[in-house]
Every structure is written in structure tokens, then in C-alpha cells.
Design a protein around this motif. Structure first.
Motif, PDB file in Angstrom:
ATOM      1  N   VAL A   6       0.830  -1.196   0.000  1.00  0.00           N
ATOM      2  CA  VAL A   6       0.000   0.000   0.000  1.00  0.00           C
ATOM      3  C   VAL A   6       0.866   1.249   0.000  1.00  0.00           C
ATOM      4  O   VAL A   6       0.597   2.215  -0.710  1.00  0.00           O
ATOM      5  CB  VAL A   6      -0.949   0.022   1.229  1.00  0.00           C
ATOM      6  CG1 VAL A   6      -1.743   1.306   1.282  1.00  0.00           C
ATOM      7  CG2 VAL A   6      -1.861  -1.171   1.208  1.00  0.00           C
ATOM      8  N   LYS A   7       1.945   1.228   0.786  1.00  0.00           N
ATOM      9  CA  LYS A   7       2.766   2.419   0.917  1.00  0.00           C
ATOM     10  C   LYS A   7       4.184   2.042   1.343  1.00  0.00           C
ATOM     11  O   LYS A   7       4.383   1.082   2.072  1.00  0.00           O
ATOM     12  CB  LYS A   7       2.141   3.341   1.977  1.00  0.00           C
ATOM     13  CG  LYS A   7       2.728   4.714   2.033  1.00  0.00           C
ATOM     14  CD  LYS A   7       1.863   5.629   2.885  1.00  0.00           C
ATOM     15  CE  LYS A   7       2.316   7.050   2.683  1.00  0.00           C
ATOM     16  NZ  LYS A   7       1.473   7.999   3.346  1.00  0.00           N
ATOM     17  N   VAL A   8       5.147   2.854   0.888  1.00  0.00           N
ATOM     18  CA  VAL A   8       6.532   2.718   1.323  1.00  0.00           C
ATOM     19  C   VAL A   8       6.947   4.066   1.893  1.00  0.00           C
ATOM     20  O   VAL A   8       6.847   5.085   1.217  1.00  0.00           O
ATOM     21  CB  VAL A   8       7.462   2.318   0.156  1.00  0.00           C
ATOM     22  CG1 VAL A   8       8.904   2.280   0.609  1.00  0.00           C
ATOM     23  CG2 VAL A   8       7.047   0.977  -0.431  1.00  0.00           C
ATOM     24  N   SER A  26       0.805   8.161   9.100  1.00  0.00           N
ATOM     25  CA  SER A  26       0.656   8.258   7.639  1.00  0.00           C
ATOM     26  C   SER A  26       1.004   6.947   6.947  1.00  0.00           C
ATOM     27  O   SER A  26       0.574   6.711   5.822  1.00  0.00           O
ATOM     28  CB  SER A  26       1.519   9.393   7.098  1.00  0.00           C
ATOM     29  OG  SER A  26       2.883   9.065   7.218  1.00  0.00           O
ATOM     30  N   ALA A  27       1.787   6.093   7.594  1.00  0.00           N
ATOM     31  CA  ALA A  27       2.163   4.806   7.003  1.00  0.00           C
ATOM     32  C   ALA A  27       1.009   3.807   7.066  1.00  0.00           C
ATOM     33  O   ALA A  27       0.971   2.851   6.295  1.00  0.00           O
ATOM     34  CB  ALA A  27       3.383   4.237   7.712  1.00  0.00           C
ATOM     35  N   GLY A  28       0.071   4.012   7.975  1.00  0.00           N
ATOM     36  CA  GLY A  28      -1.076   3.113   8.091  1.00  0.00           C
ATOM     37  C   GLY A  28      -0.719   1.748   8.633  1.00  0.00           C
ATOM     38  O   GLY A  28      -1.211   0.734   8.153  1.00  0.00           O
ATOM     39  N   ILE A  29       0.159   1.708   9.650  1.00  0.00           N
ATOM     40  CA  ILE A  29       0.581   0.438  10.232  1.00  0.00           C
ATOM     41  C   ILE A  29       0.227   0.414  11.719  1.00  0.00           C
ATOM     42  O   ILE A  29      -0.190   1.426  12.275  1.00  0.00           O
ATOM     43  CB  ILE A  29       2.101   0.219  10.057  1.00  0.00           C
ATOM     44  CG1 ILE A  29       2.885   1.343  10.744  1.00  0.00           C
ATOM     45  CG2 ILE A  29       2.467   0.104   8.595  1.00  0.00           C
ATOM     46  CD1 ILE A  29       4.385   1.114  10.802  1.00  0.00           C
ATOM     47  N   THR A  55       7.642  -0.749   4.668  1.00  0.00           N
ATOM     48  CA  THR A  55       6.738  -1.177   3.605  1.00  0.00           C
ATOM     49  C   THR A  55       5.444  -1.630   4.265  1.00  0.00           C
ATOM     50  O   THR A  55       5.439  -2.600   5.026  1.00  0.00           O
ATOM     51  CB  THR A  55       7.356  -2.345   2.800  1.00  0.00           C
ATOM     52  OG1 THR A  55       8.651  -1.948   2.346  1.00  0.00           O
ATOM     53  CG2 THR A  55       6.483  -2.714   1.621  1.00  0.00           C
ATOM     54  N   ALA A  56       4.351  -0.896   3.992  1.00  0.00           N
ATOM     55  CA  ALA A  56       3.048  -1.213   4.578  1.00  0.00           C
ATOM     56  C   ALA A  56       2.228  -1.999   3.558  1.00  0.00           C
ATOM     57  O   ALA A  56       2.196  -1.656   2.379  1.00  0.00           O
ATOM     58  CB  ALA A  56       2.323   0.062   4.962  1.00  0.00           C
ATOM     59  N   PHE A  57       1.567  -3.050   4.050  1.00  0.00           N
ATOM     60  CA  PHE A  57       0.758  -3.894   3.180  1.00  0.00           C
ATOM     61  C   PHE A  57      -0.730  -3.640   3.428  1.00  0.00           C
ATOM     62  O   PHE A  57      -1.115  -3.042   4.422  1.00  0.00           O
ATOM     63  CB  PHE A  57       1.090  -5.373   3.417  1.00  0.00           C
ATOM     64  CG  PHE A  57       2.526  -5.708   3.118  1.00  0.00           C
ATOM     65  CD1 PHE A  57       2.984  -5.777   1.816  1.00  0.00           C
ATOM     66  CD2 PHE A  57       3.426  -5.934   4.146  1.00  0.00           C
ATOM     67  CE1 PHE A  57       4.304  -6.077   1.540  1.00  0.00           C
ATOM     68  CE2 PHE A  57       4.748  -6.238   3.887  1.00  0.00           C
ATOM     69  CZ  PHE A  57       5.188  -6.306   2.567  1.00  0.00           C
ATOM     70  N   GLU A  58      -1.547  -4.142   2.490  1.00  0.00           N
ATOM     71  CA  GLU A  58      -2.986  -3.917   2.512  1.00  0.00           C
ATOM     72  C   GLU A  58      -3.646  -4.433   3.795  1.00  0.00           C
ATOM     73  O   GLU A  58      -4.600  -3.845   4.298  1.00  0.00           O
ATOM     74  CB  GLU A  58      -3.598  -4.616   1.293  1.00  0.00           C
ATOM     75  CG  GLU A  58      -4.967  -4.147   0.929  1.00  0.00           C
ATOM     76  CD  GLU A  58      -5.400  -4.719  -0.415  1.00  0.00           C
ATOM     77  OE1 GLU A  58      -6.007  -3.972  -1.171  1.00  0.00           O
ATOM     78  OE2 GLU A  58      -5.124  -5.904  -0.679  1.00  0.00           O
ATOM     79  N   ASP A  59      -3.135  -5.529   4.358  1.00  0.00           N
ATOM     80  CA  ASP A  59      -3.734  -6.120   5.560  1.00  0.00           C
ATOM     81  C   ASP A  59      -3.199  -5.498   6.853  1.00  0.00           C
ATOM     82  O   ASP A  59      -3.315  -6.076   7.925  1.00  0.00           O
ATOM     83  CB  ASP A  59      -3.505  -7.631   5.568  1.00  0.00           C
ATOM     84  CG  ASP A  59      -2.035  -8.009   5.634  1.00  0.00           C
ATOM     85  OD1 ASP A  59      -1.181  -7.098   5.535  1.00  0.00           O
ATOM     86  OD2 ASP A  59      -1.740  -9.203   5.774  1.00  0.00           O
ATOM     87  N   LYS A  60      -2.610  -4.299   6.767  1.00  0.00           N
ATOM     88  CA  LYS A  60      -2.061  -3.536   7.903  1.00  0.00           C
ATOM     89  C   LYS A  60      -0.788  -4.140   8.484  1.00  0.00           C
ATOM     90  O   LYS A  60      -0.297  -3.689   9.497  1.00  0.00           O
ATOM     91  CB  LYS A  60      -3.097  -3.348   9.034  1.00  0.00           C
ATOM     92  CG  LYS A  60      -4.352  -2.639   8.631  1.00  0.00           C
ATOM     93  CD  LYS A  60      -4.095  -1.186   8.374  1.00  0.00           C
ATOM     94  CE  LYS A  60      -5.399  -0.479   8.036  1.00  0.00           C
ATOM     95  NZ  LYS A  60      -5.208   0.805   7.434  1.00  0.00           N
ATOM     96  N   SER A  61      -0.256  -5.180   7.858  1.00  0.00           N
ATOM     97  CA  SER A  61       1.038  -5.711   8.292  1.00  0.00           C
ATOM     98  C   SER A  61       2.131  -4.848   7.666  1.00  0.00           C
ATOM     99  O   SER A  61       1.860  -4.007   6.793  1.00  0.00           O
ATOM    100  CB  SER A  61       1.189  -7.172   7.880  1.00  0.00           C
ATOM    101  OG  SER A  61       1.189  -7.282   6.476  1.00  0.00           O
ATOM    102  N   PHE A  62       3.364  -5.049   8.094  1.00  0.00           N
ATOM    103  CA  PHE A  62       4.463  -4.227   7.592  1.00  0.00           C
ATOM    104  C   PHE A  62       5.779  -4.964   7.684  1.00  0.00           C
ATOM    105  O   PHE A  62       5.909  -5.948   8.406  1.00  0.00           O
ATOM    106  CB  PHE A  62       4.554  -2.908   8.376  1.00  0.00           C
ATOM    107  CG  PHE A  62       4.850  -3.103   9.837  1.00  0.00           C
ATOM    108  CD1 PHE A  62       6.167  -3.149  10.295  1.00  0.00           C
ATOM    109  CD2 PHE A  62       3.837  -3.264  10.764  1.00  0.00           C
ATOM    110  CE1 PHE A  62       6.446  -3.346  11.632  1.00  0.00           C
ATOM    111  CE2 PHE A  62       4.108  -3.456  12.099  1.00  0.00           C
ATOM    112  CZ  PHE A  62       5.421  -3.500  12.537  1.00  0.00           C
TER     113      PHE A  62
END
Length: 137
Positions: A6-8, A26-29, A55-62
Motif C-alpha cells: 500500500v505504501k513505502v 501516515s504509514a497506516g501500520i 513497507t506497509a501492506f494492505e492487511d495492515k502488516s508491515f
């Protein structure tokens, strides 16, 4: 199947002192989980600034990758100055030895675009020159 990124984010924190805040929001983690993991991995580098790529993933993991401390921070630390010269080339903010320059270059090698230590030393020496820090030797 691979997770969707989702975001880096590229951030910098003091070693062992990451706290939840707007930069992490802002990273959404999961901020407390990241802070705990980051602080555990950087407690041996206390007093340094540690860049991190999250690195943030769609399932809120990172996932996160720690980088080496910025060259400017290390140069100021070795030269014993609080800030760089306002007029590099004219005013000297501090000095470091060639041995200290080599030590910084060897530490920074993984993050530099250099093939050998001599090339890394030239890169770090350029940074020092732009900060008004003189290299003796």
C-alpha cells in the motif's frame, strides 16, 4: 500469493526511541508494534539517528529495513560539532582524521554506491567538505 504493498515510507528515528506519532500514522501500520520492534533492533545504536524504510501492506502488516546512520550525523559526531559551517569552503566547522574518515566510509559501505572503501571515502570526504569539516592527513 504476495501481499499487496500500500505504501513505502522513509523515516528517521533516534535509535531505541521511536514513538507513535503523525509520521507513523501516515504509514497506516500498527504503530505500537512497529515501535517495539524498531526499539528492540536499534537499542545497541543509542544516540544515533537510524533511517528506516517501512513497507506497509494492505492487511495492515508491515516490514521494515534499517539503514546506516547518515554520514552528516557521523561527521558532526566525530568532529565534535553541533552543526555544520554556514559558509563551507571559507569557515571550518571542525576537523576529523583520515582514520576516522575511513571508519565512517567502512560503516556506510552497504548504503553507498561505491565499489571499494577508497571510493566510499571520497564520497564521505565530499560530504565533509560541503559541511565545512576538514579532513587531516
Amino acid at each position: 500469493m504476495a501481499k499487496k504493498v500500500v505504501k513505502v515510507c522513509k523515516l528517521q528515528f533516534a535509535a531505541g526511541q521511536a514513538k507513535p506519532g503523525p509520521a507513523l500514522a501516515s504509514a497506516g501500520i500498527n504503530m505500537p508494534q512497529f515501535c517495539t520492534q524498531f526499539n528492540d533492533q536499534t537499542k545497541d545504536r543509542m544516540g544515533d539517528i537510524v533511517p528506516v524504510v517501512i513497507t506497509a501492506f494492505e492487511d495492515k502488516s508491515f516490514e521494515f529495513t534499517l539503514k546506516t546512520t547518515p554520514a552528516a550525523f557521523l561527521l558532526k559526531k566525530y568532529a565534535g560539532v553541533k552543526k555544520a559551517s554556514g559558509t563551507p569552503g571559507k569557515a571550518v566547522a571542525g576537523t576529523i582524521t583520515e582514520a576516522q574518515l575511513r571508519e565512517i566510509a567502512e560503516y556506510k559501505m552497504p548504503d553507498l554506491n561505491a565499489n571499494d572503501v577508497e571510493a566510499a571515502m571520497r564520497i564521505i570526504e565530499g560530504t565533509a567538505r560541503n559541511m565545512g569539516i576538514k579532513v587531516e592527513g
